[in-house]
Design a protein around this motif. Structure first.
Motif, short mmCIF file in Angstrom:
data_model
loop_
_atom_site.label_atom_id
_atom_site.label_comp_id
_atom_site.label_asym_id
_atom_site.label_seq_id
_atom_site.Cartn_x
_atom_site.Cartn_y
_atom_site.Cartn_z
N LEU A 1 0.83 -1.22 0.00
CA LEU A 1 0.00 0.00 0.00
C LEU A 1 0.86 1.26 0.00
O LEU A 1 0.35 2.35 -0.26
N VAL B 1 2.13 5.44 -4.16
CA VAL B 1 1.00 6.17 -4.72
C VAL B 1 0.44 5.50 -5.97
O VAL B 1 -0.78 5.41 -6.15
N LEU C 1 -1.66 2.63 -5.00
CA LEU C 1 -2.91 3.10 -4.42
C LEU C 1 -3.87 3.57 -5.51
O LEU C 1 -5.07 3.30 -5.46
N LEU D 1 -5.42 0.54 -7.12
CA LEU D 1 -6.45 -0.06 -6.27
C LEU D 1 -7.71 0.80 -6.31
O LEU D 1 -8.83 0.28 -6.39
N ARG D 2 -7.52 2.10 -6.27
CA ARG D 2 -8.68 2.99 -6.27
C ARG D 2 -9.45 2.87 -7.58
O ARG D 2 -10.68 2.84 -7.61
N ALA E 1 -11.43 -0.16 -7.40
CA ALA E 1 -12.55 0.04 -6.48
C ALA E 1 -13.68 0.80 -7.15
O ALA E 1 -14.85 0.50 -6.95
N GLN E 2 -13.30 1.78 -7.98
CA GLN E 2 -14.31 2.62 -8.62
C GLN E 2 -15.00 1.92 -9.78
O GLN E 2 -16.00 2.42 -10.30
N LEU F 1 -10.16 -6.39 -6.94
CA LEU F 1 -9.79 -5.95 -5.60
C LEU F 1 -10.34 -6.94 -4.57
O LEU F 1 -11.52 -7.28 -4.60
N ARG G 1 -11.42 -7.20 -1.17
CA ARG G 1 -11.76 -6.37 -0.01
C ARG G 1 -11.56 -7.12 1.30
O ARG G 1 -11.34 -6.51 2.34
N LEU H 1 -8.14 -6.43 2.61
CA LEU H 1 -8.09 -5.08 3.16
C LEU H 1 -8.72 -5.05 4.55
O LEU H 1 -8.18 -4.44 5.48
#
Lengths: 97, 97
Positions: A15, A18, A21, A24-25, A28-29, A76, A78, A81
């Motif tokens: 993690l 940047v 990240l 991953l974002r 997620a989106q 992803l 989750r 996480l």
DNA sequence: TCAACCAATCGAAGAATTCAAATATATAAA
DNA sequence: TTTATATATTTGAATTCTTCGATTGGTTGA
């Protein structure tokens, strides 16, 4: 007992970048999944770099690679996480163990 | 907007090391605080290395250094940890940011 | 089979991190 | 002021991480 810390370290390291990240974002989106080409656009890196980062994320258990015809789909995870956060909470809450 | 990711990166990097995790855990197990010498014993590193790691943790906002006479006292900042987890949750939950 | 495409691997360069020895600073006690 | 102790800082070497160009491995469609 030190294994939990090792696991935390691995995920935290994954993690700690940047670009990862952002990847991953992006996933997620998009309902938890994304293709390599989409990931590449979002971080603006060369394809081998993206592949490298994806490997790190996969080895940490944060994503899962799945082949879909000619392309790949990254999902992803989750649960990982959540496990990470739960374990962090546990280790740093003051409980012995 | 990219600032949040930068912040996440910094904290994740600080957490991405077993020795630093041990230090944090030690503090957590001692009511949130610890002295440098105690920290040093727990990770079995040379004193300068400990000092270096402590600096990294402090710069990430995970601990706070406080002088107590000749010694230092380090306090775990649980708010930072909570913020980290909340932000991670937010960024990776699928909400557009 | 061949050409086209997507992603992984290889190999190397440059940047960042890690660690410890030596040194510096600050406080307290003598 | 001198000495002792606790922690910080600097320095340098070894390791690890990040990135990319070139190549390779599969998969699809012609």
């Amino acid at each position: 007992m030190a294994e939990q810390l090792k696991q935390l370290e691995k995920i935290a390291k994954a993690l700690g970048d940047v670009n990862r990240l952002k990847m991953l974002r992006l996933m997620a989106q998009h309902g938890g999944t994304g293709a390599c080409s989409a990931v590449q656009e979002c971080v603006n890196l060369a394809q081998p770099s993206v592949s490298h980062h994806i490997k790190i994320l996969a080895e940490a258990g944060l994503i899962e690679a799945e082949k879909e015809g000619r392309n790949y789909k990254y999902t992803l995870k989750r649960e990982t996480l959540r496990m990470f956060m739960d374990e962090l909470q546990l280790q740093l809450s003051g409980e012995k163990g």
